[in-house]
Design a protein around this motif. Structure first.
Motif, PDB file in Angstrom:
ATOM      1  N   TRP A   4      -6.932   6.534  -6.107  1.00  0.00           N
ATOM      2  CA  TRP A   4      -5.789   5.800  -5.165  1.00  0.00           C
ATOM      3  C   TRP A   4      -6.105   6.143  -3.694  1.00  0.00           C
ATOM      4  CZ3 TRP A   4      -2.932   9.028  -2.064  1.00  0.00           C
ATOM      5  CH2 TRP A   4      -2.877  10.216  -2.732  1.00  0.00           C
ATOM      6  N   SER A   5      -5.787   5.061  -2.943  1.00  0.00           N
ATOM      7  CA  SER A   5      -5.861   5.161  -1.387  1.00  0.00           C
ATOM      8  C   SER A   5      -4.440   5.025  -0.791  1.00  0.00           C
ATOM      9  CB  SER A   5      -6.881   4.100  -1.136  1.00  0.00           C
ATOM     10  OG  SER A   5      -7.933   4.277  -1.661  1.00  0.00           O
ATOM     11  N   VAL A   6      -4.386   5.750   0.187  1.00  0.00           N
ATOM     12  CA  VAL A   6      -3.186   5.402   1.115  1.00  0.00           C
ATOM     13  C   VAL A   6      -3.662   5.355   2.604  1.00  0.00           C
ATOM     14  CG1 VAL A   6      -1.091   6.498   1.992  1.00  0.00           C
ATOM     15  CG2 VAL A   6      -1.845   6.867  -0.605  1.00  0.00           C
ATOM     16  N   ILE A   7      -2.840   4.496   3.140  1.00  0.00           N
ATOM     17  CA  ILE A   7      -3.112   4.422   4.727  1.00  0.00           C
ATOM     18  C   ILE A   7      -1.784   4.566   5.039  1.00  0.00           C
ATOM     19  CG2 ILE A   7      -3.559   2.712   6.274  1.00  0.00           C
ATOM     20  CD1 ILE A   7      -6.007   3.245   4.593  1.00  0.00           C
ATOM     21  N   CYS A   8      -1.708   5.795   5.911  1.00  0.00           N
ATOM     22  CA  CYS A   8      -0.700   6.253   6.659  1.00  0.00           C
ATOM     23  C   CYS A   8      -1.037   7.201   7.500  1.00  0.00           C
ATOM     24  CB  CYS A   8       0.541   6.832   5.643  1.00  0.00           C
ATOM     25  SG  CYS A   8       1.956   7.318   6.530  1.00  0.00           S
ATOM     26  N   ALA A   9      -0.984   7.161   8.741  1.00  0.00           N
ATOM     27  CA  ALA A   9      -1.499   8.005   9.976  1.00  0.00           C
ATOM     28  C   ALA A   9      -0.952   9.562   9.676  1.00  0.00           C
ATOM     29  CB  ALA A   9      -1.179   7.441  11.077  1.00  0.00           C
TER      30      ALA A   9
ATOM     31  N   VAL B 259     -19.968   7.118   4.856  1.00  0.00           N
ATOM     32  CA  VAL B 259     -18.876   6.702   5.919  1.00  0.00           C
ATOM     33  C   VAL B 259     -17.598   6.978   5.257  1.00  0.00           C
ATOM     34  CG1 VAL B 259     -17.720   4.326   6.735  1.00  0.00           C
ATOM     35  CG2 VAL B 259     -20.122   4.649   6.721  1.00  0.00           C
ATOM     36  N   ILE B 260     -17.452   6.978   3.914  1.00  0.00           N
ATOM     37  CA  ILE B 260     -16.164   7.365   3.283  1.00  0.00           C
ATOM     38  C   ILE B 260     -16.074   8.691   3.633  1.00  0.00           C
ATOM     39  CG2 ILE B 260     -15.069   7.842   1.157  1.00  0.00           C
ATOM     40  CD1 ILE B 260     -16.533   5.403   0.183  1.00  0.00           C
ATOM     41  N   GLU B 261     -16.879   9.497   3.565  1.00  0.00           N
ATOM     42  CA  GLU B 261     -16.723  11.215   3.744  1.00  0.00           C
ATOM     43  C   GLU B 261     -16.155  11.447   5.435  1.00  0.00           C
ATOM     44  OE1 GLU B 261     -19.484  15.124   4.074  1.00  0.00           O
ATOM     45  OE2 GLU B 261     -20.029  13.452   2.642  1.00  0.00           O
ATOM     46  N   ARG B 262     -16.753  10.700   6.061  1.00  0.00           N
ATOM     47  CA  ARG B 262     -16.687  10.819   7.518  1.00  0.00           C
ATOM     48  C   ARG B 262     -15.087  10.382   7.864  1.00  0.00           C
ATOM     49  NH1 ARG B 262     -19.803  11.407  12.515  1.00  0.00           N
ATOM     50  NH2 ARG B 262     -21.843  11.591  11.256  1.00  0.00           N
ATOM     51  N   VAL B 263     -14.596   9.228   7.169  1.00  0.00           N
ATOM     52  CA  VAL B 263     -13.459   8.651   7.297  1.00  0.00           C
ATOM     53  C   VAL B 263     -12.520   9.685   6.917  1.00  0.00           C
ATOM     54  CG1 VAL B 263     -11.703   7.160   6.486  1.00  0.00           C
ATOM     55  CG2 VAL B 263     -14.061   6.372   7.434  1.00  0.00           C
ATOM     56  N   GLN B 264     -12.734  10.539   5.855  1.00  0.00           N
ATOM     57  CA  GLN B 264     -11.552  11.461   5.080  1.00  0.00           C
ATOM     58  C   GLN B 264     -11.569  12.594   6.024  1.00  0.00           C
ATOM     59  OE1 GLN B 264     -12.886  11.920   1.157  1.00  0.00           O
ATOM     60  NE2 GLN B 264     -12.189   9.941   0.441  1.00  0.00           N
TER      61      GLN B 264
ATOM     62  N   GLY C 201     -10.927   5.704  -0.131  1.00  0.00           N
ATOM     63  CA  GLY C 201     -11.991   6.362  -1.334  1.00  0.00           C
ATOM     64  C   GLY C 201     -13.020   5.437  -1.857  1.00  0.00           C
ATOM     65  N   PRO C 202     -13.706   6.088  -2.511  1.00  0.00           N
ATOM     66  CA  PRO C 202     -15.017   5.224  -3.188  1.00  0.00           C
ATOM     67  C   PRO C 202     -14.544   4.639  -4.290  1.00  0.00           C
ATOM     68  CG  PRO C 202     -15.134   7.708  -3.915  1.00  0.00           C
ATOM     69  CD  PRO C 202     -13.840   7.558  -2.874  1.00  0.00           C
ATOM     70  N   THR C 203     -15.422   3.326  -4.537  1.00  0.00           N
ATOM     71  CA  THR C 203     -14.964   2.734  -5.652  1.00  0.00           C
ATOM     72  C   THR C 203     -16.257   1.922  -6.236  1.00  0.00           C
ATOM     73  OG1 THR C 203     -13.507   0.752  -6.794  1.00  0.00           O
ATOM     74  CG2 THR C 203     -14.120   0.486  -4.569  1.00  0.00           C
ATOM     75  N   THR C 204     -16.477   1.091  -7.223  1.00  0.00           N
ATOM     76  CA  THR C 204     -17.430   0.382  -7.706  1.00  0.00           C
ATOM     77  C   THR C 204     -16.719  -0.780  -7.965  1.00  0.00           C
ATOM     78  OG1 THR C 204     -18.693   2.179  -8.565  1.00  0.00           O
ATOM     79  CG2 THR C 204     -19.338   0.149  -9.487  1.00  0.00           C
ATOM     80  N   TRP C 205     -17.254  -1.741  -7.253  1.00  0.00           N
ATOM     81  CA  TRP C 205     -16.763  -3.367  -7.356  1.00  0.00           C
ATOM     82  C   TRP C 205     -17.977  -4.198  -7.687  1.00  0.00           C
ATOM     83  CZ3 TRP C 205     -12.343  -5.918  -7.585  1.00  0.00           C
ATOM     84  CH2 TRP C 205     -12.277  -6.974  -7.288  1.00  0.00           C
ATOM     85  N   ARG C 206     -18.032  -4.737  -8.949  1.00  0.00           N
ATOM     86  CA  ARG C 206     -18.777  -5.771  -9.413  1.00  0.00           C
ATOM     87  C   ARG C 206     -20.160  -5.087  -9.345  1.00  0.00           C
ATOM     88  NH1 ARG C 206     -16.390 -11.459  -7.644  1.00  0.00           N
ATOM     89  NH2 ARG C 206     -14.350 -11.136  -8.700  1.00  0.00           N
TER      90      ARG C 206
ATOM     91  N   SER D 248      -6.314   0.753   0.556  1.00  0.00           N
ATOM     92  CA  SER D 248      -5.234   0.117  -0.200  1.00  0.00           C
ATOM     93  C   SER D 248      -4.224   0.367   0.632  1.00  0.00           C
ATOM     94  CB  SER D 248      -4.981   0.940  -1.430  1.00  0.00           C
ATOM     95  OG  SER D 248      -3.959   0.568  -2.007  1.00  0.00           O
ATOM     96  N   VAL D 249      -3.357  -0.809   1.093  1.00  0.00           N
ATOM     97  CA  VAL D 249      -2.302  -0.551   2.207  1.00  0.00           C
ATOM     98  C   VAL D 249      -1.082  -0.540   1.394  1.00  0.00           C
ATOM     99  CG1 VAL D 249      -1.266  -1.612   4.099  1.00  0.00           C
ATOM    100  CG2 VAL D 249      -3.637  -2.047   3.680  1.00  0.00           C
ATOM    101  N   SER D 250      -0.458   0.823   1.475  1.00  0.00           N
ATOM    102  CA  SER D 250       0.702   0.995   0.530  1.00  0.00           C
ATOM    103  C   SER D 250       1.690   1.815   1.512  1.00  0.00           C
ATOM    104  CB  SER D 250       0.356   1.634  -0.497  1.00  0.00           C
ATOM    105  OG  SER D 250      -0.184   2.960  -0.349  1.00  0.00           O
ATOM    106  N   GLY D 251       3.099   1.648   1.046  1.00  0.00           N
ATOM    107  CA  GLY D 251       4.113   2.621   1.861  1.00  0.00           C
ATOM    108  C   GLY D 251       4.887   1.930   2.557  1.00  0.00           C
ATOM    109  N   TRP D 252       6.221   1.898   2.651  1.00  0.00           N
ATOM    110  CA  TRP D 252       6.871   1.213   3.502  1.00  0.00           C
ATOM    111  C   TRP D 252       6.809   1.738   5.025  1.00  0.00           C
ATOM    112  CZ3 TRP D 252      10.590   4.060   6.279  1.00  0.00           C
ATOM    113  CH2 TRP D 252      10.900   5.354   5.678  1.00  0.00           C
ATOM    114  N   ALA D 253       6.281   2.697   5.230  1.00  0.00           N
ATOM    115  CA  ALA D 253       6.002   3.580   6.501  1.00  0.00           C
ATOM    116  C   ALA D 253       4.847   3.035   7.056  1.00  0.00           C
ATOM    117  CB  ALA D 253       6.222   4.910   6.340  1.00  0.00           C
ATOM    118  N   THR D 254       4.013   2.383   6.636  1.00  0.00           N
ATOM    119  CA  THR D 254       2.932   2.093   7.134  1.00  0.00           C
ATOM    120  C   THR D 254       3.088   0.759   8.017  1.00  0.00           C
ATOM    121  OG1 THR D 254       1.559   2.697   5.484  1.00  0.00           O
ATOM    122  CG2 THR D 254       0.308   1.205   6.725  1.00  0.00           C
ATOM    123  N   SER D 255       2.653   1.108   9.263  1.00  0.00           N
ATOM    124  CA  SER D 255       2.918   0.450  10.561  1.00  0.00           C
ATOM    125  C   SER D 255       1.672  -0.694  11.084  1.00  0.00           C
ATOM    126  CB  SER D 255       3.630   0.974  11.774  1.00  0.00           C
ATOM    127  OG  SER D 255       2.698   1.707  12.421  1.00  0.00           O
TER     128      SER D 255
END
Length: 135
Positions: free
Chosen positions: A1-6, A83-88, A96-101, A109-116
């Motif tokens: 899962w991924s969460v965007i929230c500072a 890049v993912i490692e550096r971001v984390q 996080g990492p994923t495999t897409w097609r 993944s933009v989630s959470g009511w507090a994400t501005s």
């Protein structure tokens, strides 16, 4: 899962526990206070902002952004992983990492009511900074 929230690394779980403990104290008929960006539509709009910013910087956004998910590749699988490692490690946001097609990517993944919108802009700047450092 991924969460965007500072504030995720420092306070994410405490916010959830506090909300859970406070919920029973609400008086019937009152509404839970939420910022203006608390709707699902905001998460979709914010995800589109990520995609726009990443595309403008020349990165390969792999999916059509219709909900709150963005999958981006930064070239080959090894560079994408760096890049993912550096971001984390930077800690502004978490993606996080994923495999897409069949191809490696970073899932945002933009989630959470507090994400501005400011959280999204700071996170986008961080991701672009990390990608540039790995070029």
């Amino acid at each position: 899962w991924s969460v965007i929230c500072a504030s995720w690394p420092r306070t994410g779980s405490r916010i959830g526990r506090a909300a859970y403990r406070q919920a029973p104290r609400l008086t019937p008929g009152t509404t839970w206070p939420r910022p203006s960006c608390s709707t699902p539509q905001a998460g979709c709009r914010q995800a589109r902002r990520f995609a726009e910013g990443l595309r403008a910087a020349g990165h390969d956004v792999r999916n059509e952004v219709v909900l709150n998910q963005v999958v981006v590749s930064f070239g080959d699988a090894a560079r994408t992983a760096r890049v993912i490692e550096r971001v984390q490690r930077e800690g502004v946001c978490w993606a996080g990492p994923t495999t897409w097609r069949g191809a490696a990517g970073m899932r945002i993944s933009v989630s959470g009511w507090a994400t501005s919108d400011d959280d999204v802009e700071r996170s986008l700047a961080s991701i672009l900074r990390c990608a540039a450092a790995e070029s």
